[in-house]
Structures are given as C-alpha cells and as structure tokens.
Write a protein that holds these residues in place. Structure first.
Motif, PDB file in Angstrom:
ATOM      1  N   VAL A 173     134.966 -36.632  44.536  1.00  0.00           N
ATOM      2  CA  VAL A 173     134.400 -37.311  43.373  1.00  0.00           C
ATOM      3  C   VAL A 173     135.163 -38.576  43.001  1.00  0.00           C
ATOM      4  N   LEU A 174     136.484 -38.543  42.999  1.00  0.00           N
ATOM      5  CA  LEU A 174     137.226 -39.715  42.525  1.00  0.00           C
ATOM      6  C   LEU A 174     137.061 -40.931  43.431  1.00  0.00           C
ATOM      7  N   PRO A 175     137.344 -40.847  44.740  1.00  0.00           N
ATOM      8  CA  PRO A 175     137.139 -42.042  45.567  1.00  0.00           C
ATOM      9  C   PRO A 175     135.679 -42.455  45.645  1.00  0.00           C
ATOM     10  N   ALA A 176     134.770 -41.482  45.536  1.00  0.00           N
ATOM     11  CA  ALA A 176     133.342 -41.829  45.547  1.00  0.00           C
ATOM     12  C   ALA A 176     132.998 -42.678  44.329  1.00  0.00           C
ATOM     13  N   PHE A 177     133.432 -42.244  43.149  1.00  0.00           N
ATOM     14  CA  PHE A 177     133.161 -42.990  41.917  1.00  0.00           C
ATOM     15  C   PHE A 177     133.783 -44.389  41.969  1.00  0.00           C
ATOM     16  N   ILE A 178     135.049 -44.476  42.353  1.00  0.00           N
ATOM     17  CA  ILE A 178     135.724 -45.775  42.369  1.00  0.00           C
ATOM     18  C   ILE A 178     135.095 -46.688  43.414  1.00  0.00           C
ATOM     19  N   GLY A 179     134.797 -46.143  44.587  1.00  0.00           N
ATOM     20  CA  GLY A 179     134.167 -46.954  45.625  1.00  0.00           C
ATOM     21  C   GLY A 179     132.826 -47.502  45.183  1.00  0.00           C
ATOM     22  N   GLN A 180     132.013 -46.662  44.543  1.00  0.00           N
ATOM     23  CA  GLN A 180     130.712 -47.122  44.064  1.00  0.00           C
ATOM     24  C   GLN A 180     130.874 -48.195  42.991  1.00  0.00           C
ATOM     25  N   ALA A 181     131.839 -48.005  42.100  1.00  0.00           N
ATOM     26  CA  ALA A 181     132.069 -48.998  41.051  1.00  0.00           C
ATOM     27  C   ALA A 181     132.481 -50.339  41.648  1.00  0.00           C
ATOM     28  N   LEU A 182     133.382 -50.313  42.634  1.00  0.00           N
ATOM     29  CA  LEU A 182     133.852 -51.550  43.245  1.00  0.00           C
ATOM     30  C   LEU A 182     132.754 -52.263  44.030  1.00  0.00           C
ATOM     31  N   ARG A 183     131.798 -51.495  44.550  1.00  0.00           N
ATOM     32  CA  ARG A 183     130.695 -52.114  45.294  1.00  0.00           C
ATOM     33  C   ARG A 183     129.517 -52.474  44.393  1.00  0.00           C
ATOM     34  N   GLY A 184     129.658 -52.229  43.090  1.00  0.00           N
ATOM     35  CA  GLY A 184     128.592 -52.572  42.159  1.00  0.00           C
ATOM     36  C   GLY A 184     127.433 -51.613  42.175  1.00  0.00           C
ATOM     37  N   GLU A 185     127.664 -50.382  42.649  1.00  0.00           N
ATOM     38  CA  GLU A 185     126.602 -49.371  42.712  1.00  0.00           C
ATOM     39  C   GLU A 185     126.697 -48.439  41.506  1.00  0.00           C
ATOM     40  N   ASP A 186     125.579 -47.797  41.179  1.00  0.00           N
ATOM     41  CA  ASP A 186     125.634 -46.749  40.167  1.00  0.00           C
ATOM     42  C   ASP A 186     126.455 -45.575  40.689  1.00  0.00           C
TER      43      ASP A 186
END
Length: 328
Positions: free
Chosen positions: A188-201
């Motif tokens: 969950v944590l790297p998924a959330f941060i990765g999505q945020a950095l790529r501008g994804e929901d």
C-alpha cells in the motif's frame, strides 16, 4: 570478527540488515537469487572488505566456506504481487530454503533467525494480534502460498530447536516501510506514493476501513538486532502498534505529497486482512524494544527517497498490478 549470513540480502529489508551488521563490526555474507531483490540496494557494499555476495537460490543446496556465527533468513517474496505471480517459488523458499538454512546452521553451529510475518495470523479474529494467537488462514486461497509457507517455516524452525537444540529465533514482521522499497510491488505505501508522484488517483481496496500498522525500517532493524542477540526462542512480534485505516493513510499520503489526487475504491481482494495491529508486549518486556520513529517522520524520509528516483524508475511500474491482485 563475527561472520553472519544474510539471505535475501539484496531485498528491501535484507539490504538494511547488511548495512546494520557491517556497522556493528560483523563480516557479512549476502545471498540472493535476485528474483525480487536488486543489486542496486547493496552495490555500495561491494567495495568493503567485510562484505561478500553469493548469487544463489537458497531453495537449492547451500555451501558457505569457513566460519558462520549467525544466519538471518530473509529470502522470500514479501508482497502480494510477487507471491501471486510466483507461488511455487514462494512456497519453496520458506520450506526447502528454510530446511537448507537450518541444516547449514546446524553444521556451522550458528544461531539462526528466521523472518516470519504478521500474515501467519491471516484475517484475524483477535485484535490486536499477540504471539499466542494461532491465526485465521485460508490455506487454499490466493494468499495461502505465502501465509502457509511462513507458518511451515516457523514449525520447521521450532522442530530444529526442539530436536537438535539449534539456537533459533523467530520474528513476526508487521507492515514495514522506508527507502529501497519497490514502487511496483503492490504494497500500500509504495503504491500510494508512486501513484501520487505520477499524478494518478490513489487506488484503495474496499471502503478503506481496513487497518494497518506501519513500522519504519530503522525501528524494525533494531528489533531484529536485539532479538538475534537475545536468549528468547519463541516468536516475537516486531511492528508499530500505531493503527490507521487505509483511507486515513491515503489521505496522509495526499497531504504529504501535496497533490490533488483522490482515493478511488476497488473491490476488496479475497482473504485481505481487515485488521492488522501488533501486540508488542513481548518485544517491550524481553527486548526492551519499541518503535521510536513517528509515522510523520518516517513517511517524509521515504517520500524524499522516492522523489529522487529517476523518471525511468518512477514510471517502470506494473500498472495492472492492482487488476492482477484483484483477479487472483
């Protein structure tokens, strides 16, 4: 100089353990087949005289020449995306691999610590989870290859302790985070941060009411170090009891990253635990250990690490990982 073998050395946790034991003055022998680990995590150690690396699968026969005083068995896929893709390898590393490691420890008269997991508790009916709880695990469900592999590993380790008098230690690791995590591993944590950095929901499963408890990697490594050098041979929970819902955690990540994304709900995967919180009474009493790094402090360190990844690293993500997890 004490010599320690660390399996899974090129992984997230294994690489931090290599760093810690070198810092403590040990000669470190790292071993990894690189199926989920990365040489990048340990390449800074190759120039050191007190480090050597074996590119090897612990599920096969293991030979390490010379003295070995301690073994840390951390070789295993640890994320849902990995063990759903390679369930047989996941089962083998915690069964055949553990058997090989215990045999080596017996031959070398070494003390061995095996890395178990909070997943041995399954979708728990006891909250928070203490070491006396036997768990609620579906052995034939999508997560069974990981959960039951770790449960077998604990049983095999205890058998070697009881039958051969081998010095063994068992750690049950709860959700851990920090630098060197992989963005594409489905946690969950790297998924959330990765999505945020790529501008994804941000993708969350279910309504976000399920809980997790996140421990910063430096705190976990300290707990492992203390447990290895202790006289206690039964399982010990190491994790941060500061519980938070997935929805609240996603909101923290959005605030931390300063993005405008929203949380998007997807169906909850089968057997996904609804609650996860360690009872760390034993760790406090036996090891004098408890987590020191707050989630706010740890998340900032972790976010700064991910922000500094190259564009290629940031975008090299299995975008269908969530769909894969859902279908499994």
């Amino acid at each position: 100089m004490k010599r320690i073998l660390i399996t899974g050395a090129a992984g997230f946790l294994g690489s931090h353990l290599c760093d810690r034991f070198i810092k403590e003055g040990y000669y470190v022998i790292g071993m990894d087949n690189l199926i989920t680990g990365s040489i990048k995590n340990i390449e800074h150690l190759f120039k050191l005289e007190q480090f050597e690396f074996y590119h090897h699968d612990v599920s096969k026969y293991i030979h390490v020449p010379g003295q070995v005083d301690y073994i840390l068995h951390f070789a295993s896929p640890a994320s849902p995306i990995d063990y759903l893709k390679i369930p047989i390898q996941t089962l083998k590393v915690s069964s055949l691999g553990t058997h090989n490691i215990l045999g080596l420890a017996r031959a070398k008269k070494a003390r061995v610590l095996v890395a178990s997991t909070s997943e041995v508790y399954g979708d728990p009916t006891v909250h928070p989870q203490n070491e006396e709880y036997w768990g609620n695990v579906n052995p034939v469900g999508p997560r069974g290859c990981y959960d039951e592999a770790k449960r077998f590993m604990e049983a095999m380790t205890m058998a070697y302790n009881n039958v051969h008098g081998l010095e063994t230690r068992i750690i049950r690791i709860f959700n851990t985070y920090g630098p060197r995590m992989r963005l594409n591993d489905g946690r969950v944590l790297p998924a959330f941060i990765g999505q945020a950095l790529r501008g994804e929901d941000l993708t969350m499963f279910g309504d976000g009411s399920q809980t997790r408890s996140f421990c910063f990697v430096d705190d976990l490594v300290e707990g492992i170090y203390r447990l290895l050098l202790s006289d206690y041979h039964l399982p010990v929970n190491i994790g941060n009891p500061d519980e938070i819902t997935i929805k609240e955690f996603g909101e923290e990540i959005i605030k931390l990253t300063g993005t405008n994304q929203k949380l998007v709900a997807k169906p909850l995967p089968k057997d996904d635990p609804k609650q996860r919180q360690p009872d760390i009474t034993k760790a406090r009493e036996i090891l004098g250990w408890e987590p020191k790094v707050s989630r706010a402090e740890g998340l900032k360190i972790t976010y700064d690490y991910f922000k500094n990844l190259s564009a290629d690293e940031l975008n090299h993500v299995e975008h269908r990982a969530f769909d894969f997890y859902q279908k499994a």
